[in-house]
Write a protein that holds these residues in place. Structure first.
Motif, PDB file in Angstrom:
ATOM      1  N   GLY A  78      46.509  20.755  56.852  1.00 18.09           N
ATOM      2  CA  GLY A  78      46.649  21.648  57.991  1.00 18.09           C
ATOM      3  C   GLY A  78      45.310  22.226  58.389  1.00 18.09           C
ATOM      4  O   GLY A  78      44.636  22.851  57.567  1.00 18.09           O
ATOM      5  N   ILE A  79      44.897  21.992  59.627  1.00 18.88           N
ATOM      6  CA  ILE A  79      43.638  22.530  60.154  1.00 18.88           C
ATOM      7  C   ILE A  79      44.001  23.565  61.209  1.00 18.88           C
ATOM      8  O   ILE A  79      44.577  23.225  62.245  1.00 18.88           O
ATOM      9  CB  ILE A  79      42.760  21.430  60.790  1.00 18.88           C
ATOM     10  CG1 ILE A  79      42.615  20.231  59.845  1.00 18.88           C
ATOM     11  CG2 ILE A  79      41.392  21.991  61.182  1.00 18.88           C
ATOM     12  CD1 ILE A  79      41.903  20.531  58.559  1.00 18.88           C
ATOM     13  N   ALA A  80      43.696  24.835  60.938  1.00 20.83           N
ATOM     14  CA  ALA A  80      44.089  25.891  61.869  1.00 20.83           C
ATOM     15  C   ALA A  80      43.192  27.101  61.694  1.00 20.83           C
ATOM     16  O   ALA A  80      42.615  27.317  60.632  1.00 20.83           O
ATOM     17  CB  ALA A  80      45.549  26.286  61.647  1.00 20.83           C
ATOM     18  N   GLU A  81      43.096  27.891  62.760  1.00 26.52           N
ATOM     19  CA  GLU A  81      42.268  29.089  62.749  1.00 26.52           C
ATOM     20  C   GLU A  81      42.858  30.128  61.804  1.00 26.52           C
ATOM     21  O   GLU A  81      44.001  30.021  61.355  1.00 26.52           O
ATOM     22  CB  GLU A  81      42.185  29.670  64.163  1.00 26.52           C
ATOM     23  CG  GLU A  81      43.527  30.179  64.668  1.00 26.52           C
ATOM     24  CD  GLU A  81      43.485  30.693  66.091  1.00 26.52           C
ATOM     25  OE1 GLU A  81      44.440  31.391  66.477  1.00 26.52           O
ATOM     26  OE2 GLU A  81      42.515  30.398  66.810  1.00 26.52           O
ATOM     27  N   ALA A 205      40.357  25.053  51.840  1.00 27.31           N
ATOM     28  CA  ALA A 205      39.641  24.032  51.072  1.00 27.31           C
ATOM     29  C   ALA A 205      38.170  23.966  51.455  1.00 27.31           C
ATOM     30  O   ALA A 205      37.303  23.786  50.587  1.00 27.31           O
ATOM     31  CB  ALA A 205      40.308  22.666  51.272  1.00 27.31           C
ATOM     32  N   ASP A 206      37.859  24.105  52.740  1.00 32.07           N
ATOM     33  CA  ASP A 206      36.460  24.024  53.156  1.00 32.07           C
ATOM     34  C   ASP A 206      35.647  25.148  52.541  1.00 32.07           C
ATOM     35  O   ASP A 206      34.511  24.948  52.098  1.00 32.07           O
ATOM     36  CB  ASP A 206      36.340  24.036  54.682  1.00 32.07           C
ATOM     37  CG  ASP A 206      37.047  25.216  55.346  1.00 32.07           C
ATOM     38  OD1 ASP A 206      37.858  25.900  54.675  1.00 32.07           O
ATOM     39  OD2 ASP A 206      36.794  25.453  56.545  1.00 32.07           O
ATOM     40  N   THR A 238      38.393  23.952  59.013  1.00 35.42           N
ATOM     41  CA  THR A 238      37.638  22.831  59.576  1.00 35.42           C
ATOM     42  C   THR A 238      37.987  21.556  58.813  1.00 35.42           C
ATOM     43  O   THR A 238      38.645  21.589  57.774  1.00 35.42           O
ATOM     44  CB  THR A 238      36.122  23.091  59.475  1.00 35.42           C
ATOM     45  OG1 THR A 238      35.778  23.338  58.100  1.00 35.42           O
ATOM     46  CG2 THR A 238      35.717  24.297  60.315  1.00 35.42           C
ATOM     47  N   TRP A 239      37.492  20.426  59.307  1.00 30.82           N
ATOM     48  CA  TRP A 239      37.806  19.117  58.730  1.00 30.82           C
ATOM     49  C   TRP A 239      36.507  18.355  58.450  1.00 30.82           C
ATOM     50  O   TRP A 239      36.279  17.265  58.955  1.00 30.82           O
ATOM     51  CB  TRP A 239      38.717  18.368  59.694  1.00 30.82           C
ATOM     52  CG  TRP A 239      39.281  17.044  59.319  1.00 30.82           C
ATOM     53  CD1 TRP A 239      39.254  15.915  60.086  1.00 30.82           C
ATOM     54  CD2 TRP A 239      39.976  16.670  58.112  1.00 30.82           C
ATOM     55  NE1 TRP A 239      39.891  14.869  59.448  1.00 30.82           N
ATOM     56  CE2 TRP A 239      40.348  15.306  58.227  1.00 30.82           C
ATOM     57  CE3 TRP A 239      40.320  17.361  56.948  1.00 30.82           C
ATOM     58  CZ2 TRP A 239      41.045  14.625  57.236  1.00 30.82           C
ATOM     59  CZ3 TRP A 239      41.016  16.685  55.951  1.00 30.82           C
ATOM     60  CH2 TRP A 239      41.363  15.344  56.101  1.00 30.82           C
ATOM     61  N   ASP A 262      39.132  20.364  65.118  1.00 32.01           N
ATOM     62  CA  ASP A 262      38.754  20.109  63.731  1.00 32.01           C
ATOM     63  C   ASP A 262      37.507  20.904  63.350  1.00 32.01           C
ATOM     64  O   ASP A 262      37.198  21.060  62.172  1.00 32.01           O
ATOM     65  CB  ASP A 262      38.462  18.614  63.514  1.00 32.01           C
ATOM     66  CG  ASP A 262      39.739  17.787  63.441  1.00 32.01           C
ATOM     67  OD1 ASP A 262      40.804  18.377  63.182  1.00 32.01           O
ATOM     68  OD2 ASP A 262      39.655  16.560  63.646  1.00 32.01           O
ATOM     69  N   ASP A 263      36.775  21.380  64.353  1.00 33.88           N
ATOM     70  CA  ASP A 263      35.609  22.220  64.105  1.00 33.88           C
ATOM     71  C   ASP A 263      36.025  23.683  64.139  1.00 33.88           C
ATOM     72  O   ASP A 263      37.047  24.039  64.725  1.00 33.88           O
ATOM     73  CB  ASP A 263      34.525  21.970  65.163  1.00 33.88           C
ATOM     74  CG  ASP A 263      34.028  20.536  65.135  1.00 33.88           C
ATOM     75  OD1 ASP A 263      33.862  19.994  64.038  1.00 33.88           O
ATOM     76  OD2 ASP A 263      33.835  19.964  66.227  1.00 33.88           O
ATOM     77  N   LEU A 264      35.214  24.531  63.517  1.00 36.30           N
ATOM     78  CA  LEU A 264      35.529  25.947  63.462  1.00 36.30           C
ATOM     79  C   LEU A 264      35.410  26.567  64.851  1.00 36.30           C
ATOM     80  O   LEU A 264      34.385  26.438  65.514  1.00 36.30           O
ATOM     81  CB  LEU A 264      34.573  26.651  62.495  1.00 36.30           C
ATOM     82  CG  LEU A 264      34.944  28.079  62.096  1.00 36.30           C
ATOM     83  CD1 LEU A 264      36.265  28.094  61.346  1.00 36.30           C
ATOM     84  CD2 LEU A 264      33.851  28.685  61.239  1.00 36.30           C
TER      85      LEU A 264
END
Length: 471
Positions: A78-81, A205-206, A238-239, A262-264
């Motif tokens: 999951g990529i989210a703000e 995770a990042d 982020t990814w 995918d970027d911050l």
């Protein structure tokens, strides 16, 4: 999945799904088409568990689009703000798996820990533990939080009591939430048995990789069930390639849900204002002016206004806290020179509204879900643009709007970040005139905390799964 006897609820139509994904900038990658859960009554989980959602109006985008895969037992990225509801996104399916017996009750002599959540900071670990403990309490499912900065004995006693917690009228501990270093420390001490973990969550995770926890994470995962027997969920703002490699190593054909980019990126619900100073000595006066406007005299029945002030260094946070207290403000502090007990008390006072003003260093910037923060004031700009985005993400949470005010003086580290800050402001639709007039708009080459400018972000990674199409 065991479900309640609720009547069948029709799935959303293709047009409803397309509109939801477009309105929330959601992209879903995977090999199996999944239908987002756009309303809580579409959740096929025990009724008592669904009741935990009653205080919310609708699932957040990350919940709506990740729940179908998680409830089906699939691995998910999951990529989210920040402030997007990630704890409930992985917490509700975790409890649902236990209650449906998808994660079987351990046999006699086995560890009762079947869910492990790994978080980068003690504050986030405590917050996640509190949420999962509350979620599991009606079902007798307990949680243990383990983190550094405090004596190990209390945590060891809690872990050792796991094997004694079975039986009627007693909560069975099935969940452990902790930071990588302390988890691995207690695993190596032989008091934290992860051998039966079948549901693993790597939260932020990042951030964990950036903090140098990769080796600890890999060592921890080796103590859990094999990935063929384990559901692994990763959440990240982020990814980057480092997160992709981790996912490729420990997950099985994960579904990836990206909300936004995918970027911050900055939270779109936060109004951003930057005030450029010629003299940093003017900051105190300007701060007091803002606080007098933001924190009105409390009226009966009015909701407490919370304001979070960020300083860069511990000594600076202490000075600002003292200055505000001398001006009559009820103010708390949160920084690294405080004991864990004092930090937890300051957070609790701020969350409950007992203290409406909190001065903090970046220890509070990442992951903390503090309700109803009306505004964030960056008294001193952080060391990275990522920390800026995470700081302002403490407001505008849970679908609410917020405001950030940033003091910018052009000190050496600030001057170097002016171009990146301007880019974030432009992307969010806010004015950059003052910044552009006084500072260079160059953007530095990406570096890594461990490898500096020699960090490579072009290492090949596995190709992305097929993008899901809704027919």
């Amino acid at each position: 999945m065991a479900s309640s006897s609720k009547p069948a609820v029709p799935s959303p139509s293709k047009s409803e799904i397309d509109k939801f994904l477009a309105d929330n900038s959601v992209t879903i990658y995977g090999t199996t088409p999944l239908t987002p859960i756009l309303a809580f009554d579409q959740l096929d989980v025990p009724a008592g568990l669904r009741a935990a959602c009653d205080k919310f109006s609708a699932p957040t985008p990350i919940q709506a689009c990740s729940w179908p895969a998680m409830l089906a037992g699939q691995d998910v990225v999951g990529i989210a703000e920040t402030g997007s509801g990630k704890t409930m996104a992985f917490g509700l399916p975790a409890l649902a798996r236990i209650l449906s017996q998808s994660i079987p009750e351990p046999s006699k002599g086995e560890s009762t820990v079947s869910i492990l959540v790994v978080a980068p900071t003690r504050e986030l670990a405590i917050q996640t533990h509190d949420t999962l403990a509350e979620l599991g309490a009606p079902f007798g499912i307990a949680s243990v939080a383990i983190f550094g900065g405090v004596d190990k004995r209390g945590q060891i006693d809690a872990l050792r009591s796991i094997s004694k917690s079975k039986g009627k009228n007693k909560a069975t501990t099935r969940i452990v939430v902790g930071t990588p270093g302390r988890i691995l420390d207690l695993v190596n001490d032989g008091v934290c048995d992860l051998s039966q973990v079948r549901y693993l969550v790597l939260d932020e995770a990042d951030r964990m990789l950036d903090r140098g926890f990769e080796n600890d994470i890999r060592a921890i995962i080796e103590h859990t069930q094999p990935k063929e027997e384990r559901q692994t969920l990763m959440f990240s703002a982020t990814w980057p390639d480092a997160v992709r490699r981790l996912a490729a190593t420990f997950q099985r054909d994960p579904v990836r849900v990206t909300v936004g980019s995918d970027d911050l990126t900055a939270n779109s619900r936060v109004e951003q204002a930057v005030e450029v100073f010629d003299n940093s000595r003017d900051k105190d006066t300007r701060l007091l002016g803002h606080l007098h406007r933001l924190i009105p005299k409390k009226k009966a029945g009015a909701e407490e206004t919370r304001v979070l002030v960020f300083a860069l260094y511990k000594k600076e946070a202490q000075r600002v806290e003292g200055m505000l207290r001398s001006k009559g403000f009820s103010v708390g502090a949160l920084h690294g020179d405080m004991s864990q007990a004092a930090r937890m008390e300051a957070l609790q006072n701020f969350k409950t509204g007992k203290t409406g003003l909190l001065v903090a260093t970046d220890v509070a910037a990442r992951g903390l879900d503090i309700p109803n923060v009306a505004a964030v004031i960056n008294y001193t700009f952080p060391l990275t643009i990522e920390d800026y985005i995470h700081r302002i993400g403490r407001t505008g949470r849970g679908g609410k709007s917020g405001k950030s005010i940033t003091f910018f003086t052009g000190d050496a580290h600030e001057r170097a970040l002016a171009g990146e800050l301007a880019k974030v402001l432009r992307e969010s639709g806010f004015d950059t005139t003052d910044l552009a007039a006084k500072f260079p708009m160059t953007i530095k080459k990406k570096t890594h905390s461990a490898y500096g400018a020699f960090f490579r972000d072009d290492i090949p990674t596995p190709s992305a799964p097929t993008k899901i199409k809704f027919d």
